[in-house]
Design an enzyme around this catalytic site. Structure first.
Site, short mmCIF file in Angstrom:
data_model
loop_
_atom_site.label_atom_id
_atom_site.label_comp_id
_atom_site.label_asym_id
_atom_site.label_seq_id
_atom_site.Cartn_x
_atom_site.Cartn_y
_atom_site.Cartn_z
N GLY A 242 0.76 -1.24 0.00
CA GLY A 242 0.00 0.00 0.00
C GLY A 242 0.79 1.28 0.00
O GLY A 242 0.20 2.37 -0.01
N GLU A 276 4.37 -6.41 0.88
CA GLU A 276 3.62 -6.72 -0.34
C GLU A 276 3.43 -5.49 -1.23
O GLU A 276 2.31 -5.09 -1.51
CB GLU A 276 2.25 -7.31 0.01
CG GLU A 276 2.29 -8.53 0.90
CD GLU A 276 0.90 -8.90 1.41
OE1 GLU A 276 -0.07 -8.14 1.14
OE2 GLU A 276 0.77 -9.93 2.08
N PRO A 277 4.50 -4.88 -1.70
CA PRO A 277 4.34 -3.69 -2.55
C PRO A 277 3.91 -4.05 -3.96
O PRO A 277 4.29 -5.09 -4.51
CB PRO A 277 5.75 -3.09 -2.56
CG PRO A 277 6.64 -4.30 -2.45
CD PRO A 277 5.91 -5.25 -1.54
N GLY A 278 3.10 -3.21 -4.55
CA GLY A 278 2.73 -3.36 -5.96
C GLY A 278 2.93 -2.03 -6.65
O GLY A 278 3.86 -1.83 -7.42
N ARG A 315 -8.74 4.24 -14.12
CA ARG A 315 -8.55 4.92 -12.84
C ARG A 315 -9.16 6.31 -12.78
O ARG A 315 -9.80 6.66 -11.78
CB ARG A 315 -7.06 4.98 -12.47
CG ARG A 315 -6.43 3.62 -12.19
CD ARG A 315 -5.04 3.76 -11.56
NE ARG A 315 -5.13 4.17 -10.18
CZ ARG A 315 -4.85 5.38 -9.74
NH1 ARG A 315 -4.45 6.32 -10.59
NH2 ARG A 315 -4.97 5.68 -8.45
N CYS A 345 -18.68 5.32 -25.56
CA CYS A 345 -20.00 5.95 -25.47
C CYS A 345 -20.43 6.10 -24.01
O CYS A 345 -21.42 5.51 -23.56
CB CYS A 345 -21.02 5.12 -26.25
SG CYS A 345 -22.58 5.98 -26.51
N GLU A 346 -19.66 6.86 -23.26
CA GLU A 346 -19.94 7.16 -21.85
C GLU A 346 -19.43 8.57 -21.55
O GLU A 346 -18.30 8.91 -21.95
CB GLU A 346 -19.22 6.18 -20.92
CG GLU A 346 -19.61 4.73 -21.04
CD GLU A 346 -20.81 4.38 -20.20
OE1 GLU A 346 -21.28 5.25 -19.44
OE2 GLU A 346 -21.27 3.23 -20.30
N TYR A 374 -2.23 -0.79 -11.90
CA TYR A 374 -3.69 -0.68 -12.08
C TYR A 374 -4.05 0.06 -13.37
O TYR A 374 -5.06 0.76 -13.43
CB TYR A 374 -4.34 -0.03 -10.85
CG TYR A 374 -3.94 -0.73 -9.58
CD1 TYR A 374 -4.43 -1.99 -9.29
CD2 TYR A 374 -3.01 -0.16 -8.70
CE1 TYR A 374 -4.03 -2.66 -8.14
CE2 TYR A 374 -2.60 -0.83 -7.55
CZ TYR A 374 -3.12 -2.08 -7.28
OH TYR A 374 -2.72 -2.74 -6.15
#
Length: 418
Positions: A242, A276-278, A315, A345-346, A374
């Site tokens: 995190g 646990e780094p990502g 994101r 189309c949003e 991500y």
């Protein structure tokens, strides 16, 4: 204009320079993800060195970016893997991470996933509830095998991050309370097939404040002391991941300060630290390249329409997240505010809002920064759009690590059932 160096705002540098990115866009087309493998290695080593000679294992969180070549790069650096599905466990094995360095977390593990994880012989499974503990015990008995476990303890600490990625409060779905954890450890200790070897917490993602991490570690360390006093032989203290990165002008946590805060709480505990780094490892190492299709104005509102979209990088739409957007052309020209939007189309299909950009022409390339985590891993095929290619750049050399999807790839699992 703000001094970007003073504010530590991400900019293009090193392998991720204009020349290399323009070459990547020309060679592999857009939209495109590009990752700096030298920077990935640097971030891994930076975190490892921060803990000095203390016994530790870095388990890279695959959910951030699960490309096999990214995992393989980290495997060569002796990384472990933090996985939240059987698929991620299999990716880790294929990429060269040993089973004894793999941990398995997540609140919804299915029986076949648990069975396969036990068969593979991973380091341990993180338990998220009493029901899951009993389920794993039953499966282990049926398989006539011991199940190494850790329990994810929820310290009920506010991580001070986006609510969607906060995981350490009692209203979140993750882990068990400290009180329940004690009873579960005692139960596991007395079980014939459960082997409790670790204790785990993870309070959220994109953390930029050290205090919540330190407070959580203190709570869990106190619990670990009491469990060890009961002769429950815990060997691993899993502090989760995190650690945040700089997307705009955030002040990221210094890895050395992070390590020292953790080590201070572990005085008197001879346990191996698992981290646990990502995002910390891959986040700032990735750039998303997208091509300008056209500019348009609705009254006083300026839009830059590009070939990238929310299905490629969700994101901004999902979290209202901010990413630096830099044109790979002369930026000294007059700039005005614009929304960078895609073809989906949003109305929520945007990559940036109110971004100061110069006049752009069709074919100009925009670089969207800090997308190594991500980005591709959360992409989709919405609107029947094919997923991007992924490219690594290492020592200035480009190489393809995932080819661009074709329409034929997209319908391959459907066309035989017409």
């Amino acid at each position: 204009m703000k001094d970007t160096k003073a504010l530590n705002i991400p900019t293009l540098s090193g392998n991720l320079c204009n020349q290399n990115l323009l070459q990547a866009a020309q060679q592999f087309q857009t939209p495109l993800f590009v990752y700096d493998f030298n920077q990935i290695a640097q971030k891994y080593e930076q975190l490892k060195l921060a803990f000095g000679g203390r016994k530790m294992l870095i388990c890279y969180a695959l959910k951030a970016n699960s490309n096999l070549s990214v995992i393989k790069k980290l495997a060569t650096l002796e990384s472990g893997a933090d996985c939240v599905s059987l698929g991620e466990i299999k990716r880790s094995i294929i990429a060269g991470i040993p089973a004894y360095k793999i941990i398995y977390s997540g609140v919804g593990k299915q029986d076949y996933e648990i069975q396969e994880a036990l068969k593979i012989g991973i380091l341990f499974i993180n338990i998220e509830s009493k029901e899951e503990l009993l389920r794993i015990e039953k499966i282990a008995k049926t398989m006539n095998i011991n199940a190494r476990i850790s329990i994810r303890v929820n310290p009920d600490i506010n991580a001070q991050t986006h609510p969607y990625i906060s995981t350490g409060l009692k209203e979140n779905k993750f882990g068990v309370s400290i009180e329940e954890a004690k009873s579960l450890y005692l139960y596991a200790h007395n079980s014939k097939v459960l082997e409790p070897i670790g204790i785990h917490f993870h309070i959220g993602s994109q953390l930029t404040k050290l205090t919540p991490i330190e407070e959580s570690a203190q709570k869990i360390a106190s619990l670990a002391h009491s469990l060890l006093a009961l002769k429950i032989n815990l060997k691993f203290f899993d502090i989760g991941g995190g650690i945040g990165i700089t997307y705009n002008d955030e002040t990221a946590i210094n890895p050395y300060d992070y390590a020292q805060a953790i080590l201070e709480t572990l005085r008197g505990l001879d346990m191996t630290i698992i981290c646990e780094p990502g995002r910390f490892i891959v986040g700032n190492s990735g750039v998303f390249l997208t091509k300008v299709l056209l500019e348009k104005e609705n009254q006083d509102k300026r839009f830059i329409i590009v070939d990238g979209a929310m299905n490629d990088l969700i994101r901004p739409s999902l979290y209202n997240a901010y990413h630096q957007i830099i044109p790979l052309k002369d930026t000294k020209a007059h700039q005005s505010l614009a929304d960078v939007v895609g073809p989906i189309c949003e109305s929520g299909d945007y990559l940036g809002k109110n971004i100061a950009l110069p006049k752009l022409e069709r074919g100009d390339i925009l670089a969207i920064l800090s997308v190594g985590a991500y980005g591709f891993s959360m992409s989709s095929n919405y609107n029947t759009r094919t997923k991007c290619a992924e490219v690594a750049i290492e020592d200035g050399k480009l190489r393809l690590i995932r080819k661009r999807e074709s329409f034929e790839d997209l319908i391959a699992l459907e066309k035989d059932y017409l």
